[in-house]
Design an enzyme around this catalytic site. Structure first.
Site, PDB file in Angstrom:
ATOM      1  N   LEU A 147       0.867  -1.173   0.000  1.00 21.10           N
ATOM      2  CA  LEU A 147       0.000   0.000   0.000  1.00 21.10           C
ATOM      3  C   LEU A 147       0.905   1.225   0.000  1.00 21.10           C
ATOM      4  CD1 LEU A 147      -2.736  -0.851   2.686  1.00 21.10           C
ATOM      5  CD2 LEU A 147      -2.941  -1.001   0.204  1.00 21.10           C
ATOM      6  N   ASP A 148       0.498   2.270  -0.723  1.00 24.94           N
ATOM      7  CA  ASP A 148       1.266   3.508  -0.711  1.00 24.94           C
ATOM      8  C   ASP A 148       1.381   4.030   0.721  1.00 24.94           C
ATOM      9  OD1 ASP A 148       1.476   3.410  -3.468  1.00 24.94           O
ATOM     10  OD2 ASP A 148      -0.308   4.649  -3.778  1.00 24.94           O
ATOM     11  N   ARG A 149       2.404   4.810   0.972  1.00 23.18           N
ATOM     12  CA  ARG A 149       2.650   5.336   2.323  1.00 23.18           C
ATOM     13  C   ARG A 149       1.406   6.012   2.916  1.00 23.18           C
ATOM     14  NH1 ARG A 149       8.044   8.391   4.159  1.00 23.18           N
ATOM     15  NH2 ARG A 149       7.625   8.447   6.381  1.00 23.18           N
ATOM     16  N   ASN A 245      -0.649   2.421  -8.278  1.00 25.59           N
ATOM     17  CA  ASN A 245      -1.386   3.698  -8.298  1.00 25.59           C
ATOM     18  C   ASN A 245      -2.637   3.676  -9.163  1.00 25.59           C
ATOM     19  OD1 ASN A 245       1.562   5.902  -8.099  1.00 25.59           O
ATOM     20  ND2 ASN A 245       0.610   4.581  -6.586  1.00 25.59           N
ATOM     21  N   ARG A 248      -5.636   5.875  -8.004  1.00 34.34           N
ATOM     22  CA  ARG A 248      -5.290   7.294  -8.046  1.00 34.34           C
ATOM     23  C   ARG A 248      -5.317   7.829  -9.477  1.00 34.34           C
ATOM     24  NH1 ARG A 248       0.077   7.487  -4.376  1.00 34.34           N
ATOM     25  NH2 ARG A 248      -0.145   9.730  -4.771  1.00 34.34           N
TER      26      ARG A 248
END
Length: 312
Positions: A147-149, A245, A248
């Site tokens: 998972l992205d930060r 991503n 997003r």
């Protein structure tokens, strides 16, 4: 000796008996079961053993006095208190067995160290590695997906390279449900829809949808509006593919970037973080073959922009 009076147990017997396994033969609550089977220990001693995590049902520790036991289960009572566990920063464990660890990651915590990160940088990976090495210094964990930060939610780790490879090689078939919630900018008028594109990565490491079909990696995202206001909408998103991503990019593509996502077109930061949360992960356990499902609550911050507004 008076008639009917119990003879005292030999010294040390209670301690020995408290280090045994007991098979459940009929439905019962845990505390009465222990009082019946653990000899030489009174009610207060048994409650103390429970409170300190020394009782396990089928290998999983529990402190619940009213835990409902079923025939066939095994109750293990240890004479040793479990080792103190390390405090976690930015994560909590949802599930753990000998093969997997499932966590809920907070926004702001790195999944793994960045290429330019410091040696002592706090990450989910490093904390979980230290956690499993409390039992055996040779233990390791392996990341299955990231998972992205700034994205919070459910994450999965394996405890062996073999399990990691099995999950990653069969990810599309193993995963039965993978859904997110996203706070996005603007009012999404279409109640549900799908976004399909081919993703590529620029030289600046930003993902984008190619203007040409089949030019890149196929990405498909399905969305449903949960709430909609004049300035923001709350969406439920289901991933058909799991590209870097992906959500997003797709939210930017439909003109509703994720709140707080400046990299992908957002102009606002109403909740002080990225408005993306991995809410549900359901998959076939690679060893047991059973379907396991983990669901977390929608972060309360995501509902903040809708307070005082009429729901759509």
């Amino acid at each position: 000796m008076q008639k009917g009076r119990k003879r005292p147990l030999p010294k040390g017997q209670a301690q020995t008996d408290r280090n045994k396994a007991y098979t459940v033969t009929e439905p019962a609550e845990l505390l009465p079961f222990l009082l019946k089977h653990v000899t030489g220990a009174g009610r207060n001693v048994i409650k103390n053993i429970l409170a300190h995590g020394q009782v396990a049902v089928n290998g999983k520790s529990t402190t619940a006095y009213n835990y409902q036991l079923q025939p066939g289960q095994t109750v293990t009572v240890s004479k040793e208190r479990p080792k103190e566990k390390l405090p976690f920063e930015g994560l909590s464990i949802l599930f753990e067995d000998e093969h997997l660890i499932v966590i809920r990651k907070d926004s702001g915590l790195l999944s793994v160290a960045s290429d330019t990160g410091k040696d002592n940088e706090v990450t989910a990976y490093r904390q979980l590695m230290a956690h499993v090495r409390l039992d055996d210094p040779g233990n390791r964990i392996f990341i299955v997906h990231r998972l992205d930060r700034d994205t919070s939610g459910v994450m999965l780790f394996a405890k062996s390279e073999a399990v990691q490879q099995q999950l990653q090689n069969n990810w599309q078939d193993a995963v039965r449900e993978r859904s997110y919630v996203a706070l996005v900018e603007g009012m999404v008028k279409k109640e549900q829809g799908s976004v399909k594109s081919w993703l590529k990565e620029s030289k600046t490491l930003k993902m984008y949808s190619s203007s040409r079909p089949e030019d890149g990696l196929l990405a498909v995202t399905h969305y449903k509006v949960l709430r909609a206001g004049k300035d923001f909408s709350l969406l439920e998103l289901h991933l058909e593919t799991g590209r870097k991503n992906q959500i997003r990019v797709h939210m930017e593509d439909i003109g509703h970037p994720i709140a707080g996502d400046k990299k992908y077109g957002a102009r606002t930061r109403p909740i002080g973080r990225l408005g993306l949360h991995a809410r549900v992960l359901a998959f076939i356990h690679p060893v047991t073959g059973k379907l396991v499902r983990f669901e977390t609550e929608i972060p309360k911050l995501f509902l903040k922009p809708f307070q005082g507004q009429l729901q759509n």
